[in-house]
Design an enzyme around this catalytic site. Structure first.
Site, PDB file in Angstrom:
ATOM      1  N   LYS A  22       0.827  -1.225   0.000  1.00 42.26           N
ATOM      2  CA  LYS A  22       0.000   0.000   0.000  1.00 42.26           C
ATOM      3  C   LYS A  22       0.852   1.262   0.000  1.00 42.26           C
ATOM      4  O   LYS A  22       0.326   2.364  -0.111  1.00 42.26           O
ATOM      5  CB  LYS A  22      -0.904   0.033   1.235  1.00 42.26           C
ATOM      6  CG  LYS A  22      -2.001  -1.017   1.246  1.00 42.26           C
ATOM      7  CD  LYS A  22      -2.790  -0.826   2.536  1.00 42.26           C
ATOM      8  CE  LYS A  22      -4.077  -1.519   2.555  1.00 42.26           C
ATOM      9  NZ  LYS A  22      -4.791  -1.293   3.824  1.00 42.26           N
ATOM     10  N   LYS A  36       2.152   2.525   2.437  1.00 43.43           N
ATOM     11  CA  LYS A  36       1.801   3.319   3.634  1.00 43.43           C
ATOM     12  C   LYS A  36       2.800   2.999   4.749  1.00 43.43           C
ATOM     13  O   LYS A  36       3.086   1.840   5.020  1.00 43.43           O
ATOM     14  CB  LYS A  36       0.406   2.921   4.151  1.00 43.43           C
ATOM     15  CG  LYS A  36      -0.780   3.435   3.352  1.00 43.43           C
ATOM     16  CD  LYS A  36      -2.082   3.066   4.092  1.00 43.43           C
ATOM     17  CE  LYS A  36      -3.317   3.583   3.372  1.00 43.43           C
ATOM     18  NZ  LYS A  36      -4.572   3.242   4.102  1.00 43.43           N
TER      19      LYS A  36
HETATM   20  N1  C2G Z   1     -13.092   5.153   5.871  1.00 44.63           N
HETATM   21  C1  C2G Z   1     -14.279   5.882   5.954  1.00 44.63           C
HETATM   22  N2  C2G Z   1     -14.225   7.215   6.118  1.00 44.63           N
HETATM   23  C2  C2G Z   1     -13.041   7.866   6.202  1.00 44.63           C
HETATM   24  C3  C2G Z   1     -11.835   7.137   6.133  1.00 44.63           C
HETATM   25  C4  C2G Z   1     -11.884   5.766   5.976  1.00 44.63           C
HETATM   26  O1  C2G Z   1     -15.373   5.309   5.879  1.00 44.63           O
HETATM   27  N3  C2G Z   1     -13.034   9.224   6.370  1.00 44.63           N
HETATM   28  C5  C2G Z   1     -13.173   3.702   5.677  1.00 44.63           C
HETATM   29  C6  C2G Z   1     -12.516   3.238   4.376  1.00 44.63           C
HETATM   30  O2  C2G Z   1     -13.396   3.416   3.280  1.00 44.63           O
HETATM   31  C7  C2G Z   1     -12.228   1.775   4.687  1.00 44.63           C
HETATM   32  C8  C2G Z   1     -11.973   1.789   6.211  1.00 44.63           C
HETATM   33  O3  C2G Z   1     -12.474   3.034   6.709  1.00 44.63           O
HETATM   34  O4  C2G Z   1     -13.367   0.972   4.400  1.00 44.63           O
HETATM   35  C9  C2G Z   1     -10.501   1.687   6.537  1.00 44.63           C
HETATM   36  O5  C2G Z   1      -9.839   2.748   5.862  1.00 44.63           O
HETATM   37  P1  C2G Z   1      -8.247   2.597   5.618  1.00 44.63           P
HETATM   38  O6  C2G Z   1      -7.584   2.263   6.895  1.00 44.63           O
HETATM   39  O7  C2G Z   1      -7.798   3.771   4.814  1.00 44.63           O
HETATM   40  O8  C2G Z   1      -8.228   1.288   4.726  1.00 44.63           O
HETATM   41  P2  C2G Z   1      -7.648   1.105   3.247  1.00 44.63           P
HETATM   42  O9  C2G Z   1      -6.271   1.643   3.181  1.00 44.63           O
HETATM   43  O10 C2G Z   1      -8.682   1.598   2.331  1.00 44.63           O
HETATM   44  O11 C2G Z   1      -7.481  -0.490   3.191  1.00 44.63           O
HETATM   45  O12 C2G Z   1      -7.852  -4.815   1.345  1.00 44.63           O
HETATM   46  C10 C2G Z   1      -8.525  -3.595   1.588  1.00 44.63           C
HETATM   47  C11 C2G Z   1      -7.604  -2.597   2.233  1.00 44.63           C
HETATM   48  O13 C2G Z   1      -6.965  -3.132   3.371  1.00 44.63           O
HETATM   49  C12 C2G Z   1      -8.377  -1.337   2.615  1.00 44.63           C
END
Ligand code: C2G
Length: 132
Positions: free
Chosen positions: A45, A47
């Protein structure tokens, strides 16, 4: 028992994450969160998380909506996770809309709206502004 699963990094946990976890839990009785490991975050990712996996896991396990936290080590583990944990519903934020429709032959796939105004990036940017 209706089992729900969702995936993410959840670093710098914020209320947008809580909003989706709450709504994901409302879709069933048991919520599993597959939490991206530090290695998966860095290698797949791009990250670098602020909190390491164990701390992010500790935070998630303290959330009333979360019943189980498992590691997410690869993009491809979703099929086996859904089988292994007998999940009925797969949930992701709608920034992923359509990306996991291939799971529809295994379980319900639900994309929930993101909380638009908050993100880890925004938090970090705001903090940098305020410390200048
Ligand atoms: N999310 C949200 N609102 C935000 C930020 C995040 O609803 N303001 C949701 C994202 O859409 C996701 C969840 O919180 O469903 C986790 O977000 P992240 O930690 O950024 O996850 P991500 O990097 O999208 O990883 O295999 C799938 C990945 O692991 C998803």
């Amino acid at each position: 028992m209706r089992r729900v699963i969702t995936y993410g990094t959840f670093d710098l946990l914020h209320y947008g994450h809580i909003n989706i976890l709450r709504r994901a839990k409302e879709l069933g009785d048991y919520l599993i969160v597959a939490l991206s490991t530090d290695e998966f975050n860095e290698k797949e990712k791009g990250k670098k998380t602020y909190f390491p996996y164990e701390k992010r896991k500790q935070l998630l396990e303290a959330i009333r909506y979360v019943d189980l936290v498992i590691p997410e080590n690869s993009w491809g583990q979703k099929n086996t996770d859904i089988d292994e944990f007998k999940c009925d519903v797969f949930v992701m934020g709608d920034d992923w809309k359509g990306r996991f429709d291939f799971l529809k032959d295994k379980c319900e796939v639900v994309y929930l709206s993101r909380t638009p105004e908050i993100s880890t990036t925004k938090i970090k940017e705001d903090l940098q502004l305020h410390t200048k």
